[in-house]
Design a protein around this motif. Structure first.
Motif, PDB file in Angstrom:
ATOM      1  N   CYS A 139       6.698   4.711   2.904  1.00 56.64           N
ATOM      2  CA  CYS A 139       5.651   3.670   2.199  1.00 56.64           C
ATOM      3  C   CYS A 139       6.738   2.664   1.937  1.00 56.64           C
ATOM      4  O   CYS A 139       8.022   2.587   2.218  1.00 56.64           O
ATOM      5  CB  CYS A 139       5.288   4.511   0.982  1.00 56.64           C
ATOM      6  SG  CYS A 139       6.470   4.546  -0.229  1.00 56.64           S
ATOM      7  N   CYS A 177       5.493   8.047  -2.521  1.00 55.45           N
ATOM      8  CA  CYS A 177       4.789   8.755  -1.692  1.00 55.45           C
ATOM      9  C   CYS A 177       5.387  10.389  -1.415  1.00 55.45           C
ATOM     10  O   CYS A 177       4.816  11.168  -0.638  1.00 55.45           O
ATOM     11  CB  CYS A 177       5.029   7.990  -0.203  1.00 55.45           C
ATOM     12  SG  CYS A 177       6.578   8.139   0.345  1.00 55.45           S
ATOM     13  N   CYS A 220      11.476   9.026  -3.266  1.00 52.01           N
ATOM     14  CA  CYS A 220      10.470   8.210  -3.469  1.00 52.01           C
ATOM     15  C   CYS A 220       9.353   8.477  -4.416  1.00 52.01           C
ATOM     16  O   CYS A 220       8.658   9.596  -4.146  1.00 52.01           O
ATOM     17  CB  CYS A 220       9.809   7.456  -2.206  1.00 52.01           C
ATOM     18  SG  CYS A 220       8.772   6.355  -2.309  1.00 52.01           S
ATOM     19  N   ASP A 247       7.723   1.478  -0.793  1.00 47.94           N
ATOM     20  CA  ASP A 247       8.717   1.857  -1.872  1.00 47.94           C
ATOM     21  C   ASP A 247       9.925   2.662  -1.389  1.00 47.94           C
ATOM     22  O   ASP A 247      10.772   2.804  -1.887  1.00 47.94           O
ATOM     23  CB  ASP A 247       7.962   2.584  -3.100  1.00 47.94           C
ATOM     24  CG  ASP A 247       7.271   1.478  -3.851  1.00 47.94           C
ATOM     25  OD1 ASP A 247       7.290   0.155  -3.785  1.00 47.94           O
ATOM     26  OD2 ASP A 247       6.236   1.874  -4.447  1.00 47.94           O
ATOM     27  N   CYS A 248       9.617   3.172  -0.242  1.00 50.92           N
ATOM     28  CA  CYS A 248      10.746   3.935   0.482  1.00 50.92           C
ATOM     29  C   CYS A 248      11.880   3.018   1.198  1.00 50.92           C
ATOM     30  O   CYS A 248      13.010   3.432   1.384  1.00 50.92           O
ATOM     31  CB  CYS A 248      10.462   4.874   1.776  1.00 50.92           C
ATOM     32  SG  CYS A 248       9.448   6.284   1.077  1.00 50.92           S
TER      33      CYS A 248
HETATM   34 ZN   LIG Z   1       7.814   6.098  -0.325  1.00 52.64          ZN
END
Ligand SMILES: [Zn+2]
Ligand SMILES: Nc1ncnc2c1ncn2[C@@H]1O[C@H](COP(=O)(O)OP(=O)(O)OP(=O)(O)O)[C@@H](O)[C@H]1O
Length: 685
Positions: free
Chosen positions: A162, A422, A419, A164-165
């Protein structure tokens, strides 16, 4: 041949019909957003929602082609809608002139969409949208450009990493503090210094800056009440460009500073053309040239006068690259320092580019990246329609728009196991409530304390789960901390915090996701996401627990409508809560309008607690309902039961309505919601 016919030949009638049934959200109607809209309007989707917080500026017109000069100052989203509607009156396009992070756009809003497209210009908003989409498992497509570079990704929970990863590169250049404060060598050093000066003068409390005697002296003077704003500006000029420069020239290390030029206001005043209003000049000729030291002195003092007045009214005037006064002050301060240190002067345009971290937008990079984003969008929709992940693989596409444009087509990178957005194990419980009615204490009592009590009853003596010492944080900020050995004053502070409304708590935090950490073993106890629902019918908290099924996808199993706090005295409420905690109900089968069956049975498992709440009658609490259910025994078909079960079903369905989730299994011993994207069919007995 008409465009409709071409699309039919290209994509097939069935696929185009499928598009008629989906709702798409486009966030950002700037450079990329306009391009994406141009293509999206060709497909007759059920509804296209577009959202942007900004107004149109002249600098947008070279690449945001839906806008014309006469649109300047109007809202981007509304203008884009009107322009498209004029051309395609049948189009179902809904526009919002808002920030997507506003409370009105929580999960409830996002649930309406089968696809979200981002055309944004900042990481913070992308990350916010990413979180919503990951929770609801809505496919998301992102695209962005920086000068000649760009990228576009499909972001889909469980399939790709995702947003944010992605590792965040810290590209910020840093400079040694002594270069900035004492001996600058390049214009950039003076720009950074000027921006710093702006921040401490207009954005913070001056006395907090304890590493500079100069600033402390200035603070005393300009925060005193015996001088006019003009006198304060003059004092500031003298302190920085005369007194302090003399100090450097006469100090121990004076060799290095002999070449410094001292600026004396009284001398410069004599040279100034007083008939000119330099402060308000906004013409290109002025902004793109450099000026004399007396002009900069004039601008410095006059912009200070305005800004300090504004600070008194608003308590802080944050840096804003598009604000004339702010940029005038920074440009003047920078150039006065350049003059002192014999460094080449900078135009206001140059200063703005550096101070505002501006990378010029390149129209052709925008077009290429938008084309890729829309291709990825169509690919993703085709994959959903044909259910063929092999044919329509997810990629990460990177663009280098040089003389020869290169596109790097990469396999999606690895998930970040830590993360928070996700990772299935870290997905938050969702709390629906009216931020203006619920306090932090209510959340702590009804959710964390009752959970801690259950953990203490844990027969296996498993201490790890007990939540006695815990903290609640949002991002890097700790909102609340509790431990058993707290001093009295700390306990009092906590009590005050518990009285605070959720709306007050989140005023200081952009993210309404909180992490509760068990401080005993330093592990994450649970994450929660607060969703604001104005005038929420159920007073108190309404918590949705996310749980996983064996396929490791999230099922939405339990809805808990809690705390009927209105019109009840505390004692009665406590009793009812206790009773409520003792009873466990499990939903198995029952009747609904379509003659599907639903009934309530006892259950041993705490996890399966399901309490029905009558949405239409908020004064009737959960516990009262439990009583009424009890008095009816386990026979599910009384009117009250059916109505409350239908209410629950309605509440649950509301959560799944129109979004990526639907009921798939109503026949077993629990209601399960499954993701549409996983292609499970609705199955009701
Ligand atoms: Zn993520
Ligand atoms: N939180 C947000 N909510 C809604 N729209 C947003 C949000 N953050 C950014 N945007 C919008 O995303 C769009 C991004 O477009 P783009 O990158 O072309 O920026 P721009 O501001 O139009 O251009 P420039 O910065 O070069 O003047 C902007 O129109 C901006 O208003």
């Amino acid at each position: 041949m008409s465009l409709g016919r071409i699309n039919q030949l290209l994509f097939g009638k069935e696929f185009l019909n499928y598009l008629n049934e989906i709702n798409i959200l486009l966030i950002g109607v700037g450079g990329i957003g306009c391009e994406v809209l141009k293509v999206l309007q060709q497909f007759k989707v059920k509804s296209l929602h577009i959202l942007d917080l900004d107004t149109i500026e002249v600098s947008n017109l070279n690449r945001q082609f839906l806008f014309r000069k006469h649109h300047r100052g109007h809202f981007k989203a509304h203008v884009a809608r009107d322009v498209l509607k004029q051309e395609y009156p049948d189009m179902n396009i809904i526009s919002y002139n808002s920030n997507i992070k506003d409370a009105q756009f929580g999960l409830k809003f996002f649930k309406n969409f089968q696809l979200v497209i981002m055309a944004l210009d900042n990481q913070e908003t992308r990350s916010f949208v990413n979180k919503q989409c990951m929770i609801l498992n809505i496919p998301l497509i992102d695209a962005g450009t920086t000068g000649y570079k760009g990228q576009s990704f499909i972001l889909k929970r469980g399939e790709t990493r995702c947003y944010d990863c992605f590792p965040r590169s810290e590209n910020k250049k840093t400079y040694p503090a002594c270069t900035i404060r004492t001996l600058p060598e390049k214009p950039v050093h003076c720009i950074i210094w000027a921006k710093y000066l702006y921040t401490v003068l207009f954005n913070e409390k001056l006395e907090d800056d304890d590493d500079s005697n100069l600033l402390q002296d200035i603070a005393k003077y300009i925060e005193g009440e015996n001088h006019t704003d003009l006198e304060k500006g003059q004092y500031l000029f003298k302190a920085i460009f005369e007194t302090d420069v003399n100090r450097q020239k006469e100090g121990e290390d004076n060799q290095k500073f002999q070449h410094l030029k001292v600026l004396v206001r009284e001398e410069l005043e004599g040279k100034l053309d007083k008939s000119q209003d330099y402060l308000h000049r906004q013409d290109l000729k002025f902004l793109q040239s450099t000026h004399t030291e007396e002009v900069y002195m004039d601008i410095f003092i006059k912009s200070f006068e305005h800004l300090i007045k504004e600070k008194r009214q608003k308590s802080c005037v944050p840096f804003e690259k598009d604000d004339n006064l702010c940029m005038k002050f920074i440009t003047a301060a920078c150039n006065l320092r350049c003059i002192v240190f014999s460094i080449p002067l900078q135009t206001q345009f140059q200063v703005k580019e550096v101070a505002g971290n501006i990378v010029p937008a390149i129209a052709s990079t925008n077009s290429i990246v938008s084309a890729i984003e829309i291709t990825e969008t169509i690919k993703l929709l085709q994959r959903q329609f044909y259910n063929n992940p092999q044919k329509y693989k997810n990629r990460e596409l990177y663009i280098q728009n040089d003389i020869k444009t290169k596109i790097l087509d990469a396999k999606p990178g690895n998930f970040n196991p830590n993360c928070m957005s996700c990772n299935q194990n870290l997905l938050p419980h969702i709390i629906y409530c009216d931020f203006n009615k619920v306090t932090l204490g209510e959340f702590i009592n009804s959710e964390l304390r009752s959970k801690a009590m259950q953990d203490e009853d844990d027969d296996e003596g498993n201490d790890d789960n007990k939540l006695v010492n815990f903290s609640i944080s949002s991002g890097q900020f700790i909102i609340y901390e509790e431990d058993e050995y707290q001093e009295e004053d700390e306990q009092e502070q906590n009590e005050a915090k518990r009285q605070k409304l959720i709306s007050e708590i989140f005023k200081d935090f952009s993210d309404s996701r909180v992490v509760v950490t068990n401080e005993d073993n330093n592990s994450i106890h649970q994450t929660y996401l607060f969703c604001h629902i104005e005038n929420h019918k159920i007073p108190g908290l309404d918590i949705v627990r996310q749980e996983k099924n064996p396929n490791n996808t999230v099922t939405w199993k339990t809805v808990i409508a809690q705390s009927d706090t209105v019109n009840k005295d505390e004692e009665q409420k406590k009793q009812e809560e206790e009773e409520q905690n003792k009873k466990n109900y499990k939903e198995v089968k029952g009747d609904d309008k379509n003659n599907n069956t639903l009934e309530i049975l006892d259950s041993d498992s705490e996890d399966d607690l399901v309490i029905c709440e009558d949405n239409d009658n908020p004064s009737q609490g959960a516990a009262e309902k439990e009583k009424s259910k009890q008095s009816n025994g386990k026979q599910p078909h009384s009117e009250t039961d059916v109505s409350s079960l239908n209410q629950k079903r309605k509440a649950v369905q509301e959560i799944s309505d129109g979004g990526a989730m639907q009921i798939i299994d109503d026949s077993d011993d629990e209601i399960i919601f499954e993701d549409q994207q996983d292609n499970k069919k609705l199955k009701v007995d």
